[in-house]
Design an enzyme around this catalytic site. Structure first.
Site, short mmCIF file in Angstrom:
data_model
loop_
_atom_site.label_atom_id
_atom_site.label_comp_id
_atom_site.label_asym_id
_atom_site.label_seq_id
_atom_site.Cartn_x
_atom_site.Cartn_y
_atom_site.Cartn_z
N LEU A 39 16.25 -5.28 3.01
CA LEU A 39 15.01 -4.56 2.77
C LEU A 39 15.13 -3.70 1.53
O LEU A 39 16.12 -3.00 1.32
CB LEU A 39 14.69 -3.68 3.99
N GLY A 40 14.11 -3.74 0.67
CA GLY A 40 13.99 -2.81 -0.43
C GLY A 40 14.90 -3.06 -1.61
O GLY A 40 15.17 -2.15 -2.39
N GLU A 41 15.37 -4.32 -1.77
CA GLU A 41 16.30 -4.60 -2.87
C GLU A 41 15.74 -5.57 -3.91
O GLU A 41 16.48 -6.06 -4.75
CB GLU A 41 17.60 -5.17 -2.32
N GLU B 1 0.82 -1.20 0.00
CA GLU B 1 0.00 0.00 0.00
C GLU B 1 0.86 1.26 0.00
O GLU B 1 0.58 2.24 -0.70
CB GLU B 1 -0.93 0.03 1.22
#
Length: 457
Positions: free
Chosen positions: A320-322, A68
């Site tokens: 995180l976030g890769e 979201e």
């Protein structure tokens, strides 16, 4: 009990239960903080504390989790572009979502955006949050229907919107057990936009007075980024090896992928399987389990700072976030949460980066987009066993032409809704009061200082 009294009785029960649960919830938050699920220094925000309302018009937007949050970044940009005076308060429900917001938020939003964690749905906590922040509009994303929060905001006269709503058949069945409460909550929204016509129909059936089907904000999201230096380093470490990616995995899926890996080695002896757990904190346990498997294949962990070596069989990417890195390097990916009854993760992300997609049977979280991908030949669905996984992955690993055809079909099926963020931003701005009305209501608020600007994570 009459239908007129039913929603009030339901709300009264919920309010009583959450008031009584408040001490237990406070302990629960402290336990979550010890496990890294909350930020210890910011636990007060979960009780509605920590407000720092800036002057001028303030739009509050809540995006519960990672998907979201990422989907609303283009909407935040569109709001800021169309209303230069507008300040934005973004709340999330998870630390992971807060971290990704900090990474992906454009610098142009600068001091115009603040982040807080959403208070739990305890009457006193949400009342404090609303009283101190005094938002001029509240926007909830997808499926966040918290009774105390919604009714308290409506009682304060805050215009509410539910955007990009996802309302599954399962959710509709649950809400039909309390039809009066559902009508009361959904009726509080002045604007409801749904992802699909099926979502819109279920929302109307449960009491939303008017629902617009504008499309899905996730279709308008940009491709996942990849830091160039990290991409180059990982690409050099992998070289020409074929890569099978298991993205956003849930417990139970790693073992299935490991067994499929073993079956693929006969045809692809240099195969590298990259496993990206949905929750990075599981990385060490996953690596330990893979190392302890009978085959004893070499394992490397990104969370420990390692790159895959030439003999590495499994690379656990517990960071995180890769994901954008791995989708760019993989020849085929399994979108996790679909081999086990979790409902699946977002298949749009690999589709936008040209990575052929495999899906398990449990995809109800993304039913509409999965249907589009399967119908177009942009994804393949497999039963959750190692033989089926190996056969489907091997067909693409052995035939790059097939993989390219899947990627092209997926891209065509998910043509982006480029104008949706702007359209939705215009609708939301129509719910806001004029700037002069807000400035007259808060004359005591000073201009924001540097510390009242963007607060990330």
């Amino acid at each position: 009990m009459s239908q007129a009294r039913q929603p009030e009785a339901g709300l009264a029960l919920w309010r009583l239960a959450t008031r009584l649960a408040a001490p237990v919830l406070a302990l629960h938050l402290r336990r979550r903080a010890r496990r890294g699920k909350e930020v210890p220094a910011r636990l007060g925000e979960r009780r509605g504390e920590g407000a720092a309302r800036p002057p001028g018009r303030l739009l509050w937007l809540h995006a519960a989790s990672v998907g979201e949050t990422l989907s609303v970044v283009p909407l935040l940009e569109a709001l800021a572009e169309r209303a230069p005076d507008l300040r934005l308060l973004v709340t999330t429900g998870t630390v992971t979502a807060a971290g990704l917001l900090a990474q992906r938020l454009p610098d142009a939003l600068g001091g115009r955006l603040l982040h807080r964690f959403l208070p739990l749905d305890v009457p006193g906590w949400v009342a404090r949050f609303l009283a101190d922040w005094r938002p001029d509009c509240g926007v909830l994303v997808e499926s966040e229907l918290w009774p105390n929060l919604i009714t308290a905001a409506a009682a304060r006269g805050v215009p509410l919107a539910l955007v990009n709503a996802r309302f599954s058949a399962r959710s509709a069945r649950r809400w039909r057990l309390a039809p009066g409460l559902a009508r009361r909550l959904l009726g509080a929204f002045r604007l409801v936009t749904a992802q699909t016509e099926a979502d819109a129909a279920r929302l109307r059936a449960c009491g939303a007075p008017e629902v617009l089907c504008l499309g899905n904000l996730k279709d308008a999201a940009p491709p996942l980024p990849a830091e160039p230096t990290a991409l180059a380093a990982l690409g050099a470490a992998i070289g020409d090896r074929p890569v099978l990616l298991a993205a956003s995995t849930q417990p139970g899926e790693e073992a299935l992928m490991a067994a499929a890996h073993e079956r693929l080695l006969a045809a692809h002896p240099d195969l590298l399987t990259i496993i990206v757990p949905r929750h990075p904190e599981r990385g060490a346990a996953i690596a330990t389990a893979l190392e302890a498997a009978p085959a004893q294949r070499p394992v490397a962990r990104r969370g420990a700072g390692a790159l895959p070596g030439p003999d590495t069989a499994f690379y656990v990417a517990d960071t995180l976030g890769e994901l954008g890195l791995f989708y760019r390097l993989a020849r085929i990916c399994l979108v996790g949460g679909s081999l086990v009854p979790h409902g699946g993760q977002n298949p749009r992300e690999p589709a936008r980066l040209g990575c052929p997609i495999l899906l398990g049977p449990h995809t109800w979280n993304f039913e509409e987009v999965v249907g589009r991908l399967l119908a177009a030949g942009g994804a393949a669905q497999v039963v959750p066993n190692p033989a089926a996984l190996a056969a489907a992955a091997g067909a693409v690993l052995s035939d790059p032409t097939r993989g390219r055809a899947m990627a092209q079909a997926a891209a065509a099926a998910l043509a982006p809704e480029a104008g949706l963020p702007g359209h939705l931003a215009a609708l939301l701005l129509g719910l806001l009061p004029a700037a002069r009305e807000v400035n007259a209501a808060f004359p005591h608020l000073a201009e924001p200082t540097a510390t009242a600007g963007r607060e990330r994570g």
